[in-house]
Design an enzyme around this catalytic site. Structure first.
Site, mmCIF file in Angstrom:
data_model
loop_
_atom_site.group_PDB
_atom_site.id
_atom_site.type_symbol
_atom_site.label_atom_id
_atom_site.label_comp_id
_atom_site.label_asym_id
_atom_site.label_seq_id
_atom_site.Cartn_x
_atom_site.Cartn_y
_atom_site.Cartn_z
ATOM 1 N N ASP A 1 9.094 28.112 39.076
ATOM 2 C CA ASP A 1 10.479 28.085 39.581
ATOM 3 C C ASP A 1 10.866 29.242 40.507
ATOM 4 O OD1 ASP A 1 10.360 26.007 37.800
ATOM 5 O OD2 ASP A 1 11.976 26.697 36.513
ATOM 6 N N ASP B 1 12.609 23.433 39.336
ATOM 7 C CA ASP B 1 13.729 22.639 38.864
ATOM 8 C C ASP B 1 14.072 21.700 40.016
ATOM 9 O OD1 ASP B 1 13.996 23.822 36.387
ATOM 10 O OD2 ASP B 1 15.970 24.669 36.766
ATOM 11 N N LYS C 1 10.571 19.272 37.587
ATOM 12 C CA LYS C 1 11.043 19.096 36.208
ATOM 13 C C LYS C 1 12.560 19.033 36.181
ATOM 14 C CE LYS C 1 10.658 24.052 35.244
ATOM 15 N NZ LYS C 1 12.051 24.379 35.013
ATOM 16 N N HIS D 1 22.614 24.186 40.108
ATOM 17 C CA HIS D 1 21.490 24.891 40.717
ATOM 18 C C HIS D 1 20.346 23.921 40.965
ATOM 19 C CE1 HIS D 1 20.533 24.874 36.430
ATOM 20 N NE2 HIS D 1 19.261 24.949 36.786
ATOM 21 N N HIS E 1 16.894 19.114 40.065
ATOM 22 C CA HIS E 1 17.980 18.459 39.350
ATOM 23 C C HIS E 1 18.743 17.449 40.207
ATOM 24 C CE1 HIS E 1 17.194 21.021 36.056
ATOM 25 N NE2 HIS E 1 17.783 22.099 36.519
ATOM 26 N N CYS F 1 12.596 29.747 31.695
ATOM 27 C CA CYS F 1 11.564 28.768 32.032
ATOM 28 C C CYS F 1 10.138 29.308 31.920
ATOM 29 C CB CYS F 1 11.815 28.197 33.419
ATOM 30 S SG CYS F 1 13.332 27.196 33.470
#
Length: 182
Positions: free
Chosen positions: A12, A54, A98, A73, A56, A137
């Site tokens: 990340d 990430d 993810k 975020h 999202h 994470c």
């Protein structure tokens, strides 16, 4: 001869987790020289480089507006979700996304990504890990990687914590779980 039993896993290292991002980790950009050195070493050794992120959805379950703990975020295809431009990620690096569903969150690079089976299929048994954030994470990724049976070396200079004062405790927890802290 290439060392294909080992791989580098970068967790990340995205704009939203670096200075100026919506969920910036203090001192995040300080890891970039270490990360770039790790990338160079891995490439020179013929090792796979993997970068989790990430990724999202808009209105993701982890966002405060949905009752989650975080501000928005790393929204898919946004500048905040992009890997930090200072990271010299090779073009052939494996990218693992993810937290891609609306209603589920994922902290670990192994959570819902099938990364463990991918690595096993490619004969990888050892991972060097760096990235953001140590106490969120990175911690989850290291613990899951250990549960999946991987030998894990966490590069201490290649990570930063949201809570700097809590970082020593996280390192100790991960060491006690079986990770090597390098």
């Amino acid at each position: 001869m290439p060392d294909t039993n080992s791989a580098l896993l970068l967790v990340d290292i995205q704009n939203d987790f670096c200075e100026g991002g919506s969920l910036a980790v203090p001192g995040a950009s300080d890891i970039l020289p270490v990360v770039n050195s790790l990338i160079e070493e891995a490439v020179d050794a013929g090792q796979m480089v993997i970068a989790s992120r990430d990724w999202h959805t808009v209105d993701h379950a982890s966002f405060e507006a949905r009752g989650g703990p975080w501000p928005p975020h790393c929204v898919q295809d946004s500048e905040g979700a992009a890997f930090h431009a200072g990271m010299q990620l090779p073009d052939d690096a494996v990218r693992v996304s993810k937290g891609t569903g609306f209603d589920t969150d994922a902290y670990s690079a192994f959570d819902g990504t099938q990364l463990d089976s991918f690595l096993q299929r490619h004969g990888v048994g050892k991972l060097r890990v760096a990235g953001l954030a140590l106490d969120v994470c990175v911690r989850a990724t290291v613990l899951d990687g250990l549960k999946c049976g991987f030998d894990i070396e966490l590069i201490a200079d290649g990570t930063r914590a949201v809570d700097r004062e809590g970082a020593p405790g996280v390192f100790e927890e991960l060491r006690a779980a079986g990770a090597t802290i390098g």
